[in-house]
Design an enzyme around this catalytic site. Structure first.
Site, PDB file in Angstrom:
ATOM      1  N   PRO A   9       0.669  -1.039  -0.097  1.00 46.65           N
ATOM      2  CA  PRO A   9       0.032   0.161  -0.020  1.00 46.65           C
ATOM      3  C   PRO A   9       0.739   1.255   0.069  1.00 46.65           C
ATOM      4  CG  PRO A   9      -0.229  -1.259   2.075  1.00 46.65           C
ATOM      5  CD  PRO A   9       0.497  -2.105   1.192  1.00 46.65           C
ATOM      6  N   ASN A  10       0.264   2.118  -0.747  1.00 40.61           N
ATOM      7  CA  ASN A  10       0.970   3.684  -0.912  1.00 40.61           C
ATOM      8  C   ASN A  10       2.235   3.515  -1.733  1.00 40.61           C
ATOM      9  OD1 ASN A  10      -1.507   4.918   0.637  1.00 40.61           O
ATOM     10  ND2 ASN A  10      -0.284   3.753   2.181  1.00 40.61           N
ATOM     11  N   ARG A  17       5.253  10.769  -2.525  1.00 39.71           N
ATOM     12  CA  ARG A  17       4.828  10.658  -1.117  1.00 39.71           C
ATOM     13  C   ARG A  17       5.846  11.096  -0.201  1.00 39.71           C
ATOM     14  NH1 ARG A  17       4.732   4.549   1.224  1.00 39.71           N
ATOM     15  NH2 ARG A  17       3.878   5.145   3.109  1.00 39.71           N
ATOM     16  N   TYR A  22      11.140   8.965   1.104  1.00 43.26           N
ATOM     17  CA  TYR A  22      11.233   7.821   0.265  1.00 43.26           C
ATOM     18  C   TYR A  22      11.485   8.425  -0.961  1.00 43.26           C
ATOM     19  CZ  TYR A  22       7.884   5.826   3.518  1.00 43.26           C
ATOM     20  OH  TYR A  22       7.265   5.096   4.467  1.00 43.26           O
ATOM     21  N   ASN A  72       7.937  -5.783  -0.505  1.00 48.35           N
ATOM     22  CA  ASN A  72       7.823  -4.405   0.245  1.00 48.35           C
ATOM     23  C   ASN A  72       6.360  -4.507   0.557  1.00 48.35           C
ATOM     24  OD1 ASN A  72       7.701  -2.177   1.700  1.00 48.35           O
ATOM     25  ND2 ASN A  72       8.941  -0.811   0.086  1.00 48.35           N
ATOM     26  N   ALA A  75       2.906  -0.709   5.062  1.00 47.08           N
ATOM     27  CA  ALA A  75       2.339  -0.964   6.403  1.00 47.08           C
ATOM     28  C   ALA A  75       1.786  -2.103   6.821  1.00 47.08           C
ATOM     29  CB  ALA A  75       1.431   0.149   6.543  1.00 47.08           C
ATOM     30  N   GLU A  96      12.596  -9.413   2.344  1.00 47.59           N
ATOM     31  CA  GLU A  96      11.737  -8.221   2.876  1.00 47.59           C
ATOM     32  C   GLU A  96      12.588  -7.007   2.439  1.00 47.59           C
ATOM     33  OE1 GLU A  96      11.569  -8.011   7.149  1.00 47.59           O
ATOM     34  OE2 GLU A  96       9.923  -6.575   6.932  1.00 47.59           O
ATOM     35  N   HIS A  98      12.500  -2.686   2.452  1.00 47.41           N
ATOM     36  CA  HIS A  98      11.942  -1.538   3.058  1.00 47.41           C
ATOM     37  C   HIS A  98      12.766  -0.234   2.442  1.00 47.41           C
ATOM     38  CE1 HIS A  98       8.927  -3.089   5.514  1.00 47.41           C
ATOM     39  NE2 HIS A  98       9.817  -3.981   5.718  1.00 47.41           N
ATOM     40  N   ARG A 105      12.612   4.519  12.804  1.00 49.79           N
ATOM     41  CA  ARG A 105      11.368   5.380  12.576  1.00 49.79           C
ATOM     42  C   ARG A 105      10.369   5.394  13.834  1.00 49.79           C
ATOM     43  NH1 ARG A 105       9.016   5.210   6.830  1.00 49.79           N
ATOM     44  NH2 ARG A 105       7.644   6.930   7.468  1.00 49.79           N
TER      45      ARG A 105
HETATM   46  C1  DQA Z   1       8.174   0.996   4.077  1.00 49.67           C
HETATM   47  C2  DQA Z   1       7.996   1.208   5.508  1.00 49.67           C
HETATM   48  C3  DQA Z   1       6.807   1.175   5.980  1.00 49.67           C
HETATM   49  O1  DQA Z   1       6.499   1.243   7.509  1.00 49.67           O
HETATM   50  C4  DQA Z   1       5.780   2.126   5.623  1.00 49.67           C
HETATM   51  O2  DQA Z   1       4.358   1.868   6.100  1.00 49.67           O
HETATM   52  C5  DQA Z   1       5.653   2.049   4.088  1.00 49.67           C
HETATM   53  C6  DQA Z   1       6.957   1.800   3.372  1.00 49.67           C
HETATM   54  C7  DQA Z   1       9.582   1.388   3.358  1.00 49.67           C
HETATM   55  O3  DQA Z   1       9.535   1.179   1.907  1.00 49.67           O
HETATM   56  O4  DQA Z   1      10.248   1.943   4.040  1.00 49.67           O
HETATM   57  O5  DQA Z   1       4.486   2.140   3.543  1.00 49.67           O
HETATM   58  O6  DQA Z   1       7.770  -0.323   3.738  1.00 49.67           O
END
Ligand code: DQA
Length: 145
Positions: A9-10, A17, A22, A72, A75, A96, A98, A105
């Site tokens: 998501p996102n 964003r 990011y 990735n 959240a 995984e 990120h 964070r």
């Molecule tokens: C994320 C880190 C997550 O905590 C966050 O909710 C994201 C992006 C990252 O790529 O740093 O959406 O996965």
């Protein structure tokens, strides 16, 4: 190799964003650079804001010839037992990823439900983390089984 990138998501909003966290590059721009660079390999991309669609894509990966997955989960990393179960249910190595350093964070980002089901994690190296993951899979393919 067939490597699947799955973003949660996102992450469709990368480039606009929270650019301080990011960065300013869209994932599509990054991906086309990667696909041009690794022409001997198939690198597929799927993004969804919907948890069940991410699970469906993971399950599909185990049946469509995918060799390895970069995930990735956004959240959902910090909330989803269902995604953890999906990773455990498929025989593929899942890494995984990120973009940000989740351990630097908010406290809620320090918990990953999926980490223990993945072969490892890359966090905090920006989009470069995806490329390092791809290189890892290419270099170890057939070595670790
Ligand atoms: C994320 C880190 C997550 O905590 C966050 O909710 C994201 C992006 C990252 O790529 O740093 O959406 O996965």
């Amino acid at each position: 190799m067939n490597i699947a990138i799955i973003n949660g998501p996102n992450l469709n909003l990368l480039g606009t964003r929270e650019t301080g966290i990011y960065g300013t590059m869209s994932f599509e721009t990054f991906l086309s650079g990667i696909q041009r660079q690794y022409t001997d390999h198939q690198i597929s991309y799927f993004q969804s804001n919907i948890e069940g669609e991410l699970i469906d894509r993971l399950q599909q990966c185990s049946q469509d010839g995918t060799d390895a997955v970069l995930l990735n989960a956004g959240a959902y990393t910090h909330t989803s037992i269902a995604l953890a179960d999906a990773i455990a249910a498929i025989p593929l190595p899942v890494l995984e990823i990120h973009i940000s350093n989740v351990l630097a964070r908010e406290d809620f980002r320090k918990t990953s439900f999926i980490a223990a089901k993945c072969i490892g994690s890359i966090s905090g190296l920006g989009l470069k983390g995806y490329e390092l993951g791809i290189q890892y899979f290419i270099q170890t393919h057939g070595v670790n089984g």
